[in-house]
Enzyme design. Structure first.
Site, PDB file in Angstrom:
ATOM      1  N   GLU A 177       0.824  -1.231   0.000  1.00 13.29           N
ATOM      2  CA  GLU A 177       0.000   0.000   0.000  1.00 13.29           C
ATOM      3  C   GLU A 177       0.851   1.270   0.000  1.00 13.29           C
ATOM      4  OE1 GLU A 177      -3.033  -0.102   2.983  1.00 13.29           O
ATOM      5  OE2 GLU A 177      -4.245  -1.439   1.752  1.00 13.29           O
ATOM      6  N   GLU A 384      -5.736  -8.258  -1.311  1.00 16.42           N
ATOM      7  CA  GLU A 384      -6.450  -8.010  -0.057  1.00 16.42           C
ATOM      8  C   GLU A 384      -7.890  -7.639  -0.369  1.00 16.42           C
ATOM      9  OE1 GLU A 384      -4.809  -5.202   2.744  1.00 16.42           O
ATOM     10  OE2 GLU A 384      -2.758  -5.786   2.276  1.00 16.42           O
TER      11      GLU A 384
HETATM   12  C1  BGP Z   1      -4.640  -2.720   4.744  1.00 11.68           C
HETATM   13  C2  BGP Z   1      -3.303  -3.361   5.140  1.00 11.68           C
HETATM   14  C3  BGP Z   1      -3.418  -4.722   5.770  1.00 11.68           C
HETATM   15  C4  BGP Z   1      -4.666  -4.905   6.610  1.00 11.68           C
HETATM   16  C5  BGP Z   1      -5.896  -4.272   5.982  1.00 11.68           C
HETATM   17  C6  BGP Z   1      -7.113  -4.351   6.877  1.00 11.68           C
HETATM   18  O1  BGP Z   1      -4.467  -1.346   4.674  1.00 11.68           O
HETATM   19  O2  BGP Z   1      -2.511  -3.525   3.970  1.00 11.68           O
HETATM   20  O3  BGP Z   1      -2.234  -4.917   6.515  1.00 11.68           O
HETATM   21  O4  BGP Z   1      -4.456  -4.502   7.879  1.00 11.68           O
HETATM   22  O5  BGP Z   1      -5.657  -2.926   5.673  1.00 11.68           O
HETATM   23  O6  BGP Z   1      -7.100  -3.255   7.756  1.00 11.68           O
HETATM   24  P1  BGP Z   1      -7.245  -3.461   9.322  1.00 11.68           P
HETATM   25  O7  BGP Z   1      -6.313  -4.558   9.691  1.00 11.68           O
HETATM   26  O8  BGP Z   1      -6.919  -2.166   9.916  1.00 11.68           O
HETATM   27  O9  BGP Z   1      -8.690  -3.858   9.536  1.00 11.68           O
END
Ligand code: BGP
Length: 486
Positions: A177, A384
């Site tokens: 990201e 993701e």
């Molecule tokens: C994205 C990241 C992941 C993961 C995801 C879900 O921004 O790349 O690492 O964390 O978000 O977010 P969260 O874990 O805050 O629910």
């Protein structure tokens, strides 16, 4: 209408070392920036402490102990039918301080064994080199990615792992990201993203432009490092497929009011250009114009520009959770910086989860079409996508998560429409958090994403036992049917 995807399509899940492994300081691992982030929650930001301070809850210290349970957990992923699994190499397991003369053999050995286990299970590793896991020493000693020195240090780290795993890993990606640095003014966790990506802290009295100037410089060095790593990787193994990774959260104008349309355009221009640099090997004109307008003068050399051109990525890895709606700001005359030319607002047409994240599967189809239009020759991998939710473990060990099945069904279907109806080249779908792990944004375990429930709380307390949720069987069927049985 149902769609069956190709035999080569990659199905599976994705995690990150710092959110799963735990074992934060054993077998030679150094302190990473994830290890000094306290827990937060849906309303409270995580705090950055100067080192590990007693009395704070550092959820990444325990994760779900994947460092010791990875073999069993990967067997569960194989039972799902996964043919791919994404995780990151923790930079500090390989170079504890980031600038160590020699790599840490115990760390290299750990990932050797993990990748061997994946291959034993018929699972293709998809590996992230930097997933919010910069060595803390590099922040303290060099100022993180605001220092050009980080380029050489990152390239050296990549060279060591590329050579070590050259015949075990084909799919790589550089920075997780990278686009989330531009999220400076967006949402409660924006600062968290700037910190986790660029590894620098604001001293609290910078102006908004000074903060962005730092982010702009850090992003540039990260992009150059990424490009140099891609070029190096292809020399080490021409079969490597090396991606860049961006968060895709498409902007929508709040209304057809022309001012909202202008705000939407400004929002896109100020954030959605990282994939341009990764894929076209150069900055879009409007970004350099924006930099001039606000007086940002990042250190960009002619050699940097040659490196960017020489290191374009093989595929674009994307995370997608939801869309972002923006409206015009009231007083556009005193624009403080590039990121105040719009305001984020609610979208009355979509519902949200318990953390305020919208539920917008059409936004995924829209985004895949946008990316395919902009980059017609670059395949996309969804690395993701998932729904964070409060799941309940029942006394009989069952967990009923119809809301997760509903979210994923709609998003997988939207992806399939983009592939089959719209002709977008998507090569894989890796659901985020196929096993419950620590949330990056809030540090909570209770924000669960998995098909597998892990009996641990936000403090790492509990049996640690794994339980299959209802969605486990559902996803197993999706994969077995190559996406046709949703
Ligand atoms: C994205 C990241 C992941 C993961 C995801 C879900 O921004 O790349 O690492 O964390 O978000 O977010 P969260 O874990 O805050 O629910």
């Amino acid at each position: 209408m149902t769609y069956k995807l190709s035999d080569e399509f990659l199905w599976g899940g994705a995690i990150a070392a710092h959110q799963a492994e735990g074992a934060w300081n054993i077998d030679g691992k150094g302190v990473s920036i994830a290890d000094i982030l306290t827990a937060g929650d849906a309303k409270t930001q995580r705090r950055i402490t100067d080192g590990v301070q007693v009395g704070n809850n550092y959820p990444n210290h325990h994760g779900i102990d994947f460092y010791h349970t990875y073999a069993k957990d990967l067997e569960l992923m194989a039972e799902l039918g996964s043919n791919a699994f994404r995780t990151s190499i923790a930079w500090t397991r390989i170079f504890p301080n980031g600038d160590d003369a020699e790599p840490n053999e115990a760390g290299l050995k750990y990932y050797d064994e993990m990748f061997d286990k994946m291959h034993e299970l018929g699972i293709e590793p998809v590996i992230t080199l930097n997933h919010f896991e910069m060595p803390y020493h590099l922040v303290k000693e060099y100022g993180g990615w605001t220092n050009r020195k980080l380029i050489d240090l990152f390239v050296h780290y990549a060279e060591v792992v590329f050579k070590r795993y050259h015949n075990k890993v084909t799919y790589w990606m550089t920075h997780n990201e990278i686009s989330n640095q531009a999220a400076l003014n967006l949402g409660p966790h924006a600062q968290f993203f700037v910190w986790t990506n660029s590894g620098f802290v604001f001293n609290g009295n910078e102006t908004s432009n000074e903060k962005i100037a730092k982010m702009v410089q850090a992003a540039h060095y990260e992009l150059v490092a990424s490009a140099k790593v891609v070029a190096l990787g292809h020399k080490i193994n021409p079969d490597f497929k090396i991606g860049g990774m961006v968060n895709v959260a498409p902007f929508y104008p709040a209304s057809p009011a022309p001012k909202d349309m202008l705000a939407f355009q400004k929002a896109r221009q100020s954030r959605d250009w990282f994939s341009d640099v990764h894929i076209n090997g150069e900055y879009p004109v409007e970004i350099e114009r924006l930099y001039q307008k606000f007086g940002f003068r990042p250190d960009i050399t002619e050699q940097d520009r040659l490196d960017l051109k020489a290191g374009v990525i093989d595929y674009l890895a994307v995370s997608y959770y939801s869309s972002t709606t923006v409206k015009a700001i009231e007083n556009p005359d005193n624009l403080k910086n590039a990121y105040t030319s719009y305001q984020v607002t609610d979208n009355p047409y979509i519902k949200t989860n318990d953390w305020g994240w919208g539920l917008d599967p059409d936004g995924l189809r829209y985004s895949l079409n946008e990316l395919s239009e902009m980059y017609p020759h670059t395949p996309i991998m969804i690395v993701e996508n998932g729904l964070g939710a409060y799941d309940k473990l029942n006394d009989d060990g069952s967990i009923h998560d119809p809301y997760r099945i509903d979210y994923l069904k709609q998003h997988i279907y939207a992806m399939e429409e983009a592939i089959v109806e719209d002709g977008v080249e998507v090569i894989g779908y890796l659901s985020w958090g196929p096993i419950d792990i620590v949330s990056a944004g809030t540090g909570e375990m209770k924000k669960r994403y998995g098909f597998v429930y892990v009996d641990l709380d936000d403090f790492g307390e509990g049996s640690g036992q794994r339980f299959k949720k209802d969605s486990f069987k559902w996803y197993q069927q999706v994969i077995a049917s190559k996406g046709s049985d949703l």
